[in-house]
Scaffold this motif. Sequence first.
Motif, PDB file in Angstrom:
ATOM      1  N   GLN A  47     -12.243 -33.877 123.920  1.00 60.22           N
ATOM      2  CA  GLN A  47     -13.676 -33.710 123.669  1.00 60.22           C
ATOM      3  C   GLN A  47     -14.079 -33.785 122.199  1.00 60.22           C
ATOM      4  O   GLN A  47     -15.146 -34.296 121.868  1.00 60.22           O
ATOM      5  CB  GLN A  47     -14.145 -32.369 124.267  1.00 60.22           C
ATOM      6  CG  GLN A  47     -14.094 -32.358 125.791  1.00 60.22           C
ATOM      7  CD  GLN A  47     -14.570 -31.055 126.393  1.00 60.22           C
ATOM      8  OE1 GLN A  47     -13.804 -30.324 126.996  1.00 60.22           O
ATOM      9  NE2 GLN A  47     -15.844 -30.746 126.225  1.00 60.22           N
TER      10      GLN A  47
ATOM     11  N   HIS B   8     -15.691 -36.883 120.116  1.00 57.73           N
ATOM     12  CA  HIS B   8     -17.069 -37.304 120.371  1.00 57.73           C
ATOM     13  C   HIS B   8     -18.056 -36.702 119.370  1.00 57.73           C
ATOM     14  O   HIS B   8     -19.200 -37.150 119.280  1.00 57.73           O
ATOM     15  CB  HIS B   8     -17.466 -36.941 121.800  1.00 57.73           C
ATOM     16  CG  HIS B   8     -16.697 -37.704 122.836  1.00 57.73           C
ATOM     17  ND1 HIS B   8     -17.067 -38.967 123.259  1.00 57.73           N
ATOM     18  CD2 HIS B   8     -15.552 -37.399 123.505  1.00 57.73           C
ATOM     19  CE1 HIS B   8     -16.200 -39.400 124.162  1.00 57.73           C
ATOM     20  NE2 HIS B   8     -15.272 -38.466 124.331  1.00 57.73           N
TER      21      HIS B   8
ATOM     22  N   VAL C 156     -24.652 -35.671 118.141  1.00 57.02           N
ATOM     23  CA  VAL C 156     -24.099 -35.011 119.327  1.00 57.02           C
ATOM     24  C   VAL C 156     -23.879 -33.538 119.023  1.00 57.02           C
ATOM     25  O   VAL C 156     -23.127 -33.182 118.114  1.00 57.02           O
ATOM     26  CB  VAL C 156     -22.776 -35.668 119.769  1.00 57.02           C
ATOM     27  CG1 VAL C 156     -22.109 -34.846 120.871  1.00 57.02           C
ATOM     28  CG2 VAL C 156     -23.029 -37.089 120.258  1.00 57.02           C
TER      29      VAL C 156
ATOM     30  N   VAL D 208     -20.646 -31.378 123.815  1.00 51.00           N
ATOM     31  CA  VAL D 208     -19.766 -32.265 124.587  1.00 51.00           C
ATOM     32  C   VAL D 208     -19.237 -31.459 125.761  1.00 51.00           C
ATOM     33  O   VAL D 208     -18.650 -30.386 125.573  1.00 51.00           O
ATOM     34  CB  VAL D 208     -18.601 -32.806 123.731  1.00 51.00           C
ATOM     35  CG1 VAL D 208     -17.684 -33.677 124.584  1.00 51.00           C
ATOM     36  CG2 VAL D 208     -19.135 -33.606 122.541  1.00 51.00           C
TER      37      VAL D 208
ATOM     38  N   SER E 188     -17.499 -31.617 130.023  1.00 49.59           N
ATOM     39  CA  SER E 188     -16.544 -32.418 130.791  1.00 49.59           C
ATOM     40  C   SER E 188     -16.633 -32.098 132.275  1.00 49.59           C
ATOM     41  O   SER E 188     -17.464 -31.305 132.716  1.00 49.59           O
ATOM     42  CB  SER E 188     -15.131 -32.142 130.282  1.00 49.59           C
ATOM     43  OG  SER E 188     -14.719 -30.848 130.698  1.00 49.59           O
TER      44      SER E 188
ATOM     45  N   SER F 225     -25.674 -38.031 129.746  1.00 50.17           N
ATOM     46  CA  SER F 225     -25.401 -38.029 128.309  1.00 50.17           C
ATOM     47  C   SER F 225     -26.637 -38.463 127.544  1.00 50.17           C
ATOM     48  O   SER F 225     -27.572 -39.044 128.117  1.00 50.17           O
ATOM     49  CB  SER F 225     -24.236 -38.974 127.979  1.00 50.17           C
ATOM     50  OG  SER F 225     -23.017 -38.490 128.471  1.00 50.17           O
TER      51      SER F 225
ATOM     52  N   THR G  57     -23.004 -35.190 125.297  1.00 52.23           N
ATOM     53  CA  THR G  57     -22.070 -36.228 125.714  1.00 52.23           C
ATOM     54  C   THR G  57     -21.217 -35.709 126.858  1.00 52.23           C
ATOM     55  O   THR G  57     -20.617 -34.627 126.753  1.00 52.23           O
ATOM     56  CB  THR G  57     -21.163 -36.667 124.551  1.00 52.23           C
ATOM     57  OG1 THR G  57     -21.960 -37.298 123.548  1.00 52.23           O
ATOM     58  CG2 THR G  57     -20.107 -37.666 125.033  1.00 52.23           C
ATOM     59  N   TYR G  58     -21.173 -36.479 127.941  1.00 46.00           N
ATOM     60  CA  TYR G  58     -20.356 -36.129 129.100  1.00 46.00           C
ATOM     61  C   TYR G  58     -19.036 -36.893 129.046  1.00 46.00           C
ATOM     62  O   TYR G  58     -19.016 -38.110 128.861  1.00 46.00           O
ATOM     63  CB  TYR G  58     -21.106 -36.470 130.389  1.00 46.00           C
ATOM     64  CG  TYR G  58     -20.244 -36.459 131.628  1.00 46.00           C
ATOM     65  CD1 TYR G  58     -19.539 -35.308 131.993  1.00 46.00           C
ATOM     66  CD2 TYR G  58     -20.133 -37.585 132.448  1.00 46.00           C
ATOM     67  CE1 TYR G  58     -18.750 -35.290 133.133  1.00 46.00           C
ATOM     68  CE2 TYR G  58     -19.361 -37.564 133.593  1.00 46.00           C
ATOM     69  CZ  TYR G  58     -18.654 -36.424 133.932  1.00 46.00           C
ATOM     70  OH  TYR G  58     -17.879 -36.405 135.053  1.00 46.00           O
ATOM     71  N   VAL G  59     -17.946 -36.162 129.196  1.00 45.12           N
ATOM     72  CA  VAL G  59     -16.602 -36.735 129.247  1.00 45.12           C
ATOM     73  C   VAL G  59     -16.090 -36.607 130.678  1.00 45.12           C
ATOM     74  O   VAL G  59     -16.093 -35.505 131.239  1.00 45.12           O
ATOM     75  CB  VAL G  59     -15.654 -36.000 128.270  1.00 45.12           C
ATOM     76  CG1 VAL G  59     -14.239 -36.548 128.382  1.00 45.12           C
ATOM     77  CG2 VAL G  59     -16.165 -36.123 126.848  1.00 45.12           C
TER      78      VAL G  59
END
Length: 295
Positions: free
Chosen positions: A104, A107, A113, A116, A118, A140, A194-196
């Motif tokens: 993560q 990012h 950002v 982050v 997940s 995101s 932000t999506y992981v």
Amino acid sequence: MTTEPMVSVVIATYNMGQYLPDAVASVLAQSWKNLEVIVVDDGSTDDTSDQMERFSKDSRVRYFPTENRGQPRAKNRGLKEASGEFIAFCDADDLWDPKKLDVQMPHFKDPQVGVVYSEVTYIDQDGRAISKPQPYERHSGKVTNNLVIKNFVPFGSAVFRRECMEKNGCFDEELPMGIDWDLWLRYSVDWNFTYVKDVTYIYRIWPGQMSKNYRGRYDNAFRILNKFISNYPGAVPEKLKSRAWADMYVSRGMAVAGGERIFFEPLKNVLFGLRFDFFYWPAWRALAKLVTRRI
């Protein structure tokens, strides 16, 4: 000398002595080495203090026993003690994947950002894997318009910049539930998310968890939505505000219908939701389920 920025991991705990050591150990097992673990004991009456003795010689772990004041205050105490440039959380009965921060943290190279997050997976009380579908679509970028409808950010999976806290505040201590949604809504105004897709957080489902107080949860959700719209009037378009209220009433109605197997109160909620947004198709789908008793 490490060049990795410091990550402060806050674990607020109450009577979780049976699981807490595993949670702490899972954070310490990170391949990302520059971190600290801040355990805030919210007045536990079990063997939590004894369990924490095993970490007493690890300089990365700090333990703060306090009186019982509730999870928002316990988490805020952890934030107050945090020294890292980045902050994350792990619930005392959950676990981190060893590669979580390695996955993560890169990012955050984008300065816009702020958060982050997940994907998660699930285990039972004995650590056995549980198959459970993910309920919400992830998003995101500028996520306020999506987040105002559903809280799609799994709390323990998120890492955020310290600057988010400094600019947009900590947890609202007046809210007994839903404190993460309230936090993410405020952060979403000024920061990108932000999506992981990687699974980095392991959520434990077990009988001793906090009861599923859906009425209390929705009472607080209404408070949170109303507070956000009042404090950030220009953050979402008017049409979307109506959709958010529609979804809120429909979701509450269906939660009550599923939990109590009653009809008229949920029906009123769904119909009230349609008054806000007549073309909101999940409301019509909910209405059909109610009428055909497919709850």
